[in-house]
Design an enzyme around this catalytic site. Sequence first.
Site, PDB file in Angstrom:
ATOM      1  N   SER A   1       0.684  -1.593   0.588  1.00  0.00           N
ATOM      2  CA  SER A   1      -0.129  -0.194   0.334  1.00  0.00           C
ATOM      3  C   SER A   1       0.773   1.095   0.051  1.00  0.00           C
ATOM      4  O   SER A   1       0.122   1.932  -0.057  1.00  0.00           O
ATOM      5  CB  SER A   1      -1.094  -0.043   1.680  1.00  0.00           C
ATOM      6  OG  SER A   1      -0.343   0.161   2.259  1.00  0.00           O
TER       7      SER A   1
ATOM      8  N   THR B   1      -1.018   2.923   4.901  1.00  0.00           N
ATOM      9  CA  THR B   1       0.062   3.935   3.726  1.00  0.00           C
ATOM     10  C   THR B   1       0.853   4.253   6.011  1.00  0.00           C
ATOM     11  O   THR B   1       0.296   4.094   6.276  1.00  0.00           O
ATOM     12  CB  THR B   1      -0.964   5.034   4.222  1.00  0.00           C
ATOM     13  OG1 THR B   1      -2.034   4.810   2.994  1.00  0.00           O
ATOM     14  CG2 THR B   1      -0.970   6.034   4.122  1.00  0.00           C
TER      15      THR B   1
ATOM     16  N   THR C   1      -4.476   7.399   8.393  1.00  0.00           N
ATOM     17  CA  THR C   1      -4.927   6.633   7.801  1.00  0.00           C
ATOM     18  C   THR C   1      -6.434   5.896   7.585  1.00  0.00           C
ATOM     19  O   THR C   1      -6.757   6.551   8.136  1.00  0.00           O
ATOM     20  CB  THR C   1      -3.707   5.224   8.193  1.00  0.00           C
ATOM     21  OG1 THR C   1      -3.341   4.252   7.644  1.00  0.00           O
ATOM     22  CG2 THR C   1      -3.998   4.762   9.620  1.00  0.00           C
TER      23      THR C   1
HETATM   24  C1  SD4 Z   1      -6.129   6.573   1.185  1.00  0.00           C
HETATM   25  N1  SD4 Z   1      -5.802   7.502   3.667  1.00  0.00           N
HETATM   26  O1  SD4 Z   1      -5.656   6.848  -0.339  1.00  0.00           O
HETATM   27  C2  SD4 Z   1      -5.123   6.357   2.261  1.00  0.00           C
HETATM   28  C3  SD4 Z   1      -5.185   5.034   2.136  1.00  0.00           C
HETATM   29  C4  SD4 Z   1      -5.050   4.172   3.958  1.00  0.00           C
HETATM   30  O2  SD4 Z   1      -4.811   2.380   5.251  1.00  0.00           O
HETATM   31  O3  SD4 Z   1      -4.649   5.211   4.617  1.00  0.00           O
HETATM   32  N2  SD4 Z   1      -4.231   3.173   3.773  1.00  0.00           N
HETATM   33  O4  SD4 Z   1      -7.509   6.620   1.214  1.00  0.00           O
END
Ligand code: SD4
Length: 334
Positions: free
Chosen positions: A90, A192, A243
Amino acid sequence: MKRRNFLKNASLTGVGLAVGNTLVNCTEKTSEEKKAATTRAKTALPLVIATWKAKNATAKAWDVLQAGGNALDAVEQGCMIEEANEKGQSVGKGGLPDRDGNVTLDACVMNKEGNCGSVVYLQNITHAISVARKVMEDTPHVMLAGKGAEQFAVSIGLKQENLLTEASKKAWEQWKIKSEYKPIINIENHDTIGMLAIDKNGDLSGGCTTSGLAYKMAGRVGDSPIIGSGLFVDNEIGAAVATGLGEEVVKTVGSFLIVELMRQGKSPQEACEEAINRIVSKPNSNYKNFQVGYIAVNKQGETGYYSIHKGFSMTRFQEEQNENIQSDYYNKDN
Ligand code: SD4
């Protein structure tokens, strides 16, 4: 499950809860007791905190601080560890692609002066966090997107490479069979990376980098590169990073909200809880189907973390100790 009930049930089982930095017994707490618990927090500086299991990244950031680097150097180099880690699906190289098979990255940084830089929909460059830093330092802008961001990255010497690894390609091909789009809650507990640091001078910086939601629509941008949503730093007060499902973070401008709540006197823990409450208490909130987690630190070095569902964790490096703290303390149990 509301926290009150969770605390009540937990007290029956005798489980201990991590509240902010302090392990407390799971008896129902009055607000005074809760406040006391959070203010007993460790405040030693410097420190680094990051979302999820990120001990390699926090260790790198810690080394940078020990070597005399500032908080911005620390978060950049810490985040770079996860961007280069192909196993993390990710962030950076090896990130899961959008539904058309393209890996697109979002990242931002913010420093002690309140300056910021961000890249959105960046392709073919592993270290989105470094591009974001250079946007802040070397351009008159705050945000660069897509092709322009990629061209800028190349102009500062970063190399173009294919970010879609075999493992991520296979996962995408598997996904295409059903093509069912659903946010995934807590991807393998490692998602993330958002990182906040306070250096030896007591100055704060933060960074956030991600490949965003797996199998998103082409062109989708999340909260992570949006200053105030995915990240906010105010060197007078503190910092927060998010996140989870970015759409929900953006709708509540979560990180800015947390810093403003700390400005009004809330502890990092209380501020993170309030920001999560804003999401789950909306009429018709669909919270069962997604996760959001926040971590925060104030100028004194107190930390807080909170999420909608269990499974979230924060990694903290402080006083020579690098620890991943699993959060048993969350808002809902689905
Ligand atoms: C998003 N907040 O693109 C990010 C993804 C993420 O844990 O944090 N995933 O929405």
